[in-house]
Design an enzyme around this catalytic site. Sequence first.
Site, PDB file in Angstrom:
ATOM      1  N   SER A 195      -9.059   1.454   3.120  1.00 10.74           N
ATOM      2  CA  SER A 195      -8.503   2.363   2.173  1.00 10.74           C
ATOM      3  C   SER A 195      -7.177   1.479   1.496  1.00 10.74           C
ATOM      4  O   SER A 195      -6.582   2.095   0.487  1.00 10.74           O
ATOM      5  CB  SER A 195      -7.924   3.395   3.117  1.00 10.74           C
ATOM      6  OG  SER A 195      -6.859   2.913   3.982  1.00 10.74           O
ATOM      7  N   SER A 248      -9.641  -0.926   7.320  1.00 13.45           N
ATOM      8  CA  SER A 248      -8.902  -0.792   5.770  1.00 13.45           C
ATOM      9  C   SER A 248      -8.403  -1.996   5.088  1.00 13.45           C
ATOM     10  O   SER A 248      -7.975  -1.966   3.929  1.00 13.45           O
ATOM     11  CB  SER A 248      -8.114   0.388   5.795  1.00 13.45           C
ATOM     12  OG  SER A 248      -8.360   1.352   5.921  1.00 13.45           O
ATOM     13  N   LYS A 289       1.051  -1.186  -0.194  1.00 11.83           N
ATOM     14  CA  LYS A 289       0.023   0.043   0.034  1.00 11.83           C
ATOM     15  C   LYS A 289       0.962   1.201   0.077  1.00 11.83           C
ATOM     16  O   LYS A 289       1.854   1.193   0.419  1.00 11.83           O
ATOM     17  CB  LYS A 289      -0.863   0.136   1.238  1.00 11.83           C
ATOM     18  CG  LYS A 289      -1.881   1.117   1.281  1.00 11.83           C
ATOM     19  CD  LYS A 289      -2.749   0.813   2.797  1.00 11.83           C
ATOM     20  CE  LYS A 289      -3.597   1.957   2.720  1.00 11.83           C
ATOM     21  NZ  LYS A 289      -4.422   1.594   4.072  1.00 11.83           N
TER      22      LYS A 289
END
Length: 409
Positions: free
Chosen positions: A120, A144, A43
């Site tokens: 996210s 997330s 990420k």
Amino acid sequence: MTESSLPFFRPPAEPYGAFCQDNHVAVAATAPGPLSGLSFAIKDVFDVAGSRTGFGHPRWLATHGPAAETAAAVSTLLDAGADLVGRTISDELCYSIAGENLHYGTPVNPQAPDRIPGGSSSGSAVAVAGGIVDFAIGTDCGGSVRVPAGYCGLYGIRPTHGRIPLDGVARFAPRFDTVGWFARDPEVLRRVGEVLFGAGRRGGFTRLVIADDAFARCDAGIQPVLAGALSRLGALFTERASADLSPEGLDQWLDTFRILQAGEIWQSLGGWIEAERPEFGVGVGQRFAAAAETAPADVDAARARAEEIAEGLAARISEGDLVVLPTTPGPAPLRTTSSSEVETDYRRRAMEILCVAGIGRLPQVTLPVGTVDGAPVGLSILARRGKDMDLLDIAARAGFGVPVPPERR
């Protein structure tokens, strides 16, 4: 090592929009090990020496230079033999569970292209669900990892808080931040856990506990799928029980979580936001504005209350308890659903379920247990702190299967 000297010069060619284009980074495994032969993605919150971390926002990318060191979790995976092939899209500064990004777009959910991927850690989930990498790491503060795992039909873990170092990870809300990961195969999920957690005692589980108040928040349409999954899990146990997780109500717990999270986020990012005045999408901007107005006294009160809740959960969940709850109230919303609707009603219902692990600092694993109207549905298992590997063992034993990437069907 600099970005230009890395062994893989471009992000993987893929149709989902999962990978960052402006700050691509890739590194070959630094040694052979238990993860040799596996590829992974990170990420856009993890530092890699010589490259820039974007935190899901072009302004952050423009105002931050190359990292001096690589994040501890990334180094551990490289040292274990895994190859890093790219950096993945994140929601803006991680303050969303939708998977939408005003600046970089919304990655396509490979398992349900007409629905959002969740965030996210959206790009990491999509890269795994699309078969681009074997596993990917993300972060989970409020959901997330768990949300995109559920929406994209993946296995995903939010570990015990503090179990994996956050060195070299963009700071968000430290009381809740964790490093998690996704995989299509529960054995791969477990192998990564053995590397990141290291050796430790495993005690197993003796009782299945169904979280009634969490299931009460589910849409009627996913109840049959969840019931079937509960039956399969129940076959592994001779003792079963049902209980509410929150004596006073999950909505009350969410209020505590929301205030404390907002206070910590503003402490972490408020100075930069005030200096740079970055543009945010629907929902994200409103949450940052609300965070800016959160009173310190309210944050202190929420912190104290969160510790009381965590202590209560530790007392009620025994060493042998495997707690089962839905990952989200329903499948991923359609991409045509208005952002305001996703960011208000649906987000609150989801967060009432998701806040439990965060407040309690508990490990939670999402399992892909079926589909409704072609969209994946996730079921979660949760346990006492430190029982992460026991959860990964159960995930591998439960037999829910391995999602097949779209191009391999």
